[in-house]
Design a protein around this motif. Structure first.
Motif, PDB file in Angstrom:
ATOM      1  N   GLY A  10       0.904  -1.174   0.094  1.00  0.00           N
ATOM      2  CA  GLY A  10      -0.026   0.139   0.080  1.00  0.00           C
ATOM      3  C   GLY A  10       1.049   1.220  -0.028  1.00  0.00           C
ATOM      4  O   GLY A  10       2.150   1.098   0.358  1.00  0.00           O
TER       5      GLY A  10
ATOM      6  N   ARG B  91       0.773   3.773   1.899  1.00  0.00           N
ATOM      7  CA  ARG B  91       1.556   3.949   3.222  1.00  0.00           C
ATOM      8  C   ARG B  91       2.666   3.374   3.481  1.00  0.00           C
ATOM      9  O   ARG B  91       3.707   3.809   4.216  1.00  0.00           O
ATOM     10  N   THR B  92       2.900   2.078   3.216  1.00  0.00           N
ATOM     11  CA  THR B  92       4.134   1.389   3.677  1.00  0.00           C
ATOM     12  C   THR B  92       5.239   1.952   2.508  1.00  0.00           C
ATOM     13  O   THR B  92       6.455   2.154   3.140  1.00  0.00           O
TER      14      THR B  92
ATOM     15  N   ILE C  88      -0.290   0.288  -4.338  1.00  0.00           N
ATOM     16  CA  ILE C  88      -1.792   0.629  -4.492  1.00  0.00           C
ATOM     17  C   ILE C  88      -1.886   2.143  -3.834  1.00  0.00           C
ATOM     18  O   ILE C  88      -1.632   2.379  -2.712  1.00  0.00           O
ATOM     19  N   ASP C  89      -2.113   2.978  -4.788  1.00  0.00           N
ATOM     20  CA  ASP C  89      -2.074   4.540  -4.387  1.00  0.00           C
ATOM     21  C   ASP C  89      -3.131   5.202  -5.102  1.00  0.00           C
ATOM     22  O   ASP C  89      -3.069   5.944  -6.072  1.00  0.00           O
TER      23      ASP C  89
ATOM     24  N   ARG D 183     -14.545   2.255  -2.662  1.00  0.00           N
ATOM     25  CA  ARG D 183     -12.817   1.937  -2.756  1.00  0.00           C
ATOM     26  C   ARG D 183     -12.618   0.908  -4.064  1.00  0.00           C
ATOM     27  O   ARG D 183     -13.394   0.135  -4.459  1.00  0.00           O
TER      28      ARG D 183
ATOM     29  N   TRP E  46     -10.641  -5.336  -4.672  1.00  0.00           N
ATOM     30  CA  TRP E  46      -9.393  -6.123  -4.730  1.00  0.00           C
ATOM     31  C   TRP E  46      -9.450  -6.924  -6.259  1.00  0.00           C
ATOM     32  O   TRP E  46      -8.436  -7.139  -6.761  1.00  0.00           O
TER      33      TRP E  46
ATOM     34  N   VAL F 120      -3.899  -2.962   4.262  1.00  0.00           N
ATOM     35  CA  VAL F 120      -4.025  -3.822   3.156  1.00  0.00           C
ATOM     36  C   VAL F 120      -3.983  -5.310   3.582  1.00  0.00           C
ATOM     37  O   VAL F 120      -5.181  -6.104   3.312  1.00  0.00           O
TER      38      VAL F 120
ATOM     39  N   GLU G 143      -7.514  -5.728   5.144  1.00  0.00           N
ATOM     40  CA  GLU G 143      -8.604  -5.676   4.343  1.00  0.00           C
ATOM     41  C   GLU G 143      -8.685  -7.192   3.553  1.00  0.00           C
ATOM     42  O   GLU G 143      -9.953  -7.708   3.433  1.00  0.00           O
TER      43      GLU G 143
ATOM     44  N   THR H 292      -7.870   3.840   1.972  1.00  0.00           N
ATOM     45  CA  THR H 292      -8.004   2.961   0.527  1.00  0.00           C
ATOM     46  C   THR H 292      -9.320   3.685  -0.365  1.00  0.00           C
ATOM     47  O   THR H 292     -10.110   3.056  -1.133  1.00  0.00           O
TER      48      THR H 292
END
Length: 631
Positions: free
Chosen positions: A392, A394-395, A427-428, A489, A492, A515, A518, A602
């Motif tokens: 994700g 944030r990571t 994932i951004d 969102r 996936w 992530v 989820e 997300t």
């Protein structure tokens, strides 16, 4: 006496005491006896004026050619300490059964080992960007059979003409397309051209009829150091397996003489045998009693500690994952003989490292190391078995990760090109991650140790063209998705289908916490194929980023276990414990509910119902926002 007037091997009769020095003298004398017709034109030994001018010009040309003679790029060390797995690499570059992508320095290193097979036909030039250059190659045996003339026309300078033999051809129709890319990284992609075919001969046949540039340069470099061709051939052929691996199983003395012919014609100094060798009457050049073979001396001088020889040429941060631990993971890894799952989706492995209190990090945005060296090597081994890594945004923002694989044997760490390197996927949805050439994942691409990242964004953002071009320059791209769930969102399943459409057959999802949580929800249980969790022997304490599925209740609103893995196996990796398992696909009982997450991280921005957009740059966020055009 060979064709250029030099004696390489002397057949002595019984009773002769011919030493190596005598052989060198014979070589020098024979070379000095080579004369031109112009030198014999007059009785007193002085050539006519016109012929004297022509002879002076010929000598000047010879001096110029001597000055311009290229220094060999290789020497005897390259034969005795060849590139890793050179025999297997030569076979792959001969077969080209599938696309091969090499770093430019790898192509420059390995291609001369197979240039006896492939002949460049023509250049197609560059594309409009100037970043791509295309060459076309064909198998050497595609050319028509060549039959030399019965009598060759003598050369103007009076030197002997080269003896030519019939060159077979018309036997093979394999062709290659070789594309060079010179952008944020340098690569060479090799593909078969047209229908997939095979050679009508094997690699050994090509080694028999034509020597590689590598072998000829090694032979010439040794002669240029002052050694006799016979001595050079002796030391080169002492280690037959190494010579065969480099394509020299059929090397002979004439090859060494031919490789050094021009140099020996221009240099009349006596040649000698290698140190530790001697000329033995009737046996040629042999090793002196008690002397180590030259190959052993070169290896001993190169590698001080034999235990380090295995790691020679590998980056210092290369990781090793023991062979004996790999069977434990195999049942949970993607099968390469299966393109996709039954649903047409990639194999998904969910993996993360956690503390005893189920925490991933000490606090949001703080990078926390949990894995020990053994489980860290295992994680990189897992990466090598997947086509892509997903994290994700944030990571990516908190850790600035390289998102590559450092286990020994993958591209950049002892392997070819980028083989075994996964594709980073971030994932951004809000396009928050601002990449620069200093970003770690981009620096990894520039160093040839990782692939360019793919960034999945949501619509609603007209990206700055400079950001798009910069990412493309380093081999990455943006993927825009428009498939949302009812909470706006990105779905996936849509993400995984988009990656499958790009040829990704397996993905390894590493985090972060949002992530992972989820994907542990019951509605996503059918998307995850396997789970690999590393448990470190530590507590991080309260306030950290934790991994825990949402609670589950039954029809009577009584709490129920959220999840229990199946097909579970445990294994110790150093101080850590690793669990492999699968998520059970359990039907939720009537009336049971799972709380719906409303995390804003997300969520994609809502789309406005407009058909055309103008773009205005948001300097603070670094991306372009879409606004309706003015009327």
């Amino acid at each position: 006496m060979d064709e250029d007037g030099a004696i390489d091997h002397v057949d002595a009769t019984p009773g002769d005491t011919l030493t190596a020095a005598a052989v060198d003298d014979s070589l020098t004398t024979a070379a000095d006896d080579t004369t031109t017709p112009a030198a014999e034109a007059t009785v007193d030994g002085t050539p006519p004026q016109d012929e004297q001018i022509e002879q002076d010009a010929t000598q000047a040309d010879a001096q110029d050619s001597t000055a311009q003679m290229p220094v060999p790029n290789r020497n005897i060390r390259d034969l005795f300490i060849p590139p890793r797995n050179i025999a297997a690499i030569r076979q792959r570059l001969f077969d080209v059964a599938e696309k091969i992508e090499l770093r430019k320095e790898e192509f420059d290193l390995y291609w001369p080992y197979v240039d006896n097979v492939w002949v460049r036909q023509h250049r197609a030039g560059s594309d409009k960007t100037g970043l791509y250059k295309t060459d076309y190659y064909a198998c050497r045996l595609q050319r028509p059979t060549y039959t030399p003339k019965a009598v060759d026309k003598p050369r103007a300078d009076g030197t002997p003409t080269r003896k030519k033999q019939i060159r077979e051809g018309g036997k093979c129709h394999m062709k290659l397309k070789v594309v060079r890319y010179e952008g944020g990284y340098h690569s060479v992609t090799i593909n078969q051209l047209g229908d997939k075919t095979q050679h009508l001969h094997d690699l050994d046949h090509m080694d028999k009829i034509k020597r590689t540039t590598v072998l000829m340069e090694i032979a010439r470099s040794e002669v240029m150091r002052g050694y006799m061709p016979a001595s050079v051939y002796t030391v080169m052929s002492e280690d037959e397996p190494r010579l065969a691996a480099s394509g020299g199983r059929h090397l002979n003395r004439n090859d060494v003489r031919n490789a050094s012919q021009v140099w020996r014609q221009q240099h009349k100094d006596p040649l000698r045998v290698h140190e530790g060798y001697k000329y033995d009457h009737g046996n040629g050049i042999v090793r002196e009693n008690g002397a180590l073979p030259l190959v052993q001396r070169v290896i001993n001088a190169e590698v001080v500690d034999p235990t380090l020889a295995y790691y020679a040429g590998l980056p210092p941060n290369t990781l090793r994952f023991p062979e004996e631990l790999r069977p434990f993971l195999e049942p949970y890894l993607p099968r390469h003989d299966m393109a996709f799952t039954e649903d047409g989706l990639p194999h998904v492995t969910l993996t993360y490292a956690t503390s005893l209190d189920s925490s991933l990090s000490l606090a949001p945005g703080i990078q926390t190391v949990l894995s020990g060296p053994h489980s860290k090597a295992m994680t990189h081994y897992l990466r090598s078995k997947h086509d892509a890594i997903i994290v994700g945004v944030r990571t990516a923002l908190a850790d600035n990760p390289a998102l590559n694989c450092r286990v020994e044997g993958v591209g950049g760490y002892g392997g070819l090109g980028w083989e075994g390197q996964p594709r980073p996927v971030i994932i951004d949805p809000g396009a928050r991650w601002l990449l620069t050439p200093q970003t770690r994942v981009i620096r990894t691409v520039s160093e040839g140790k990782g692939k360019g990242p793919w960034i999945i964004i949501a619509p609603g953002f007209a990206m700055d063209p400079n950001r798009i071009e910069m990412l493309k320059y380093y081999g990455g791209k943006y993927l825009g998705l428009t498939d949302f769930d009812k909470r706006w969102r990105l779905r996936w399943e849509a993400i995984l289908r988009a990656l499958a459409a790009e040829g990704i057959r397996s993905v390894m999802i590493e985090g972060g916490g949002m992530v992972i949580n989820e994907l542990l929800r019951p509605e996503h249980s059918n998307l995850v194929s396997s789970v690999v969790v590393t448990v470190a022997p530590t507590y991080l304490g309260q306030g950290g980023v934790t991994v825990s599925p949402p609670p589950k209740v039954d029809a009577a609103r009584r709490p129920q276990p959220a999840m229990r893995f199946k097909d579970v196996r445990w294994q110790s990796f150093g101080e850590d414990a690793v669990m492999c398992g699968r998520i059970p696909q359990v039907e939720m009982p009537p009336g049971a509910t799972a709380p719906q997450s409303t995390s804003p991280a997300t969520m994609a921005p809502p789309l406005r119902p407009v058909s055309f957009f103008n773009s205005s740059v948001d300097a603070q966020n670094g991306f372009q926002s879409r606004v309706p055009p003015s009327s």
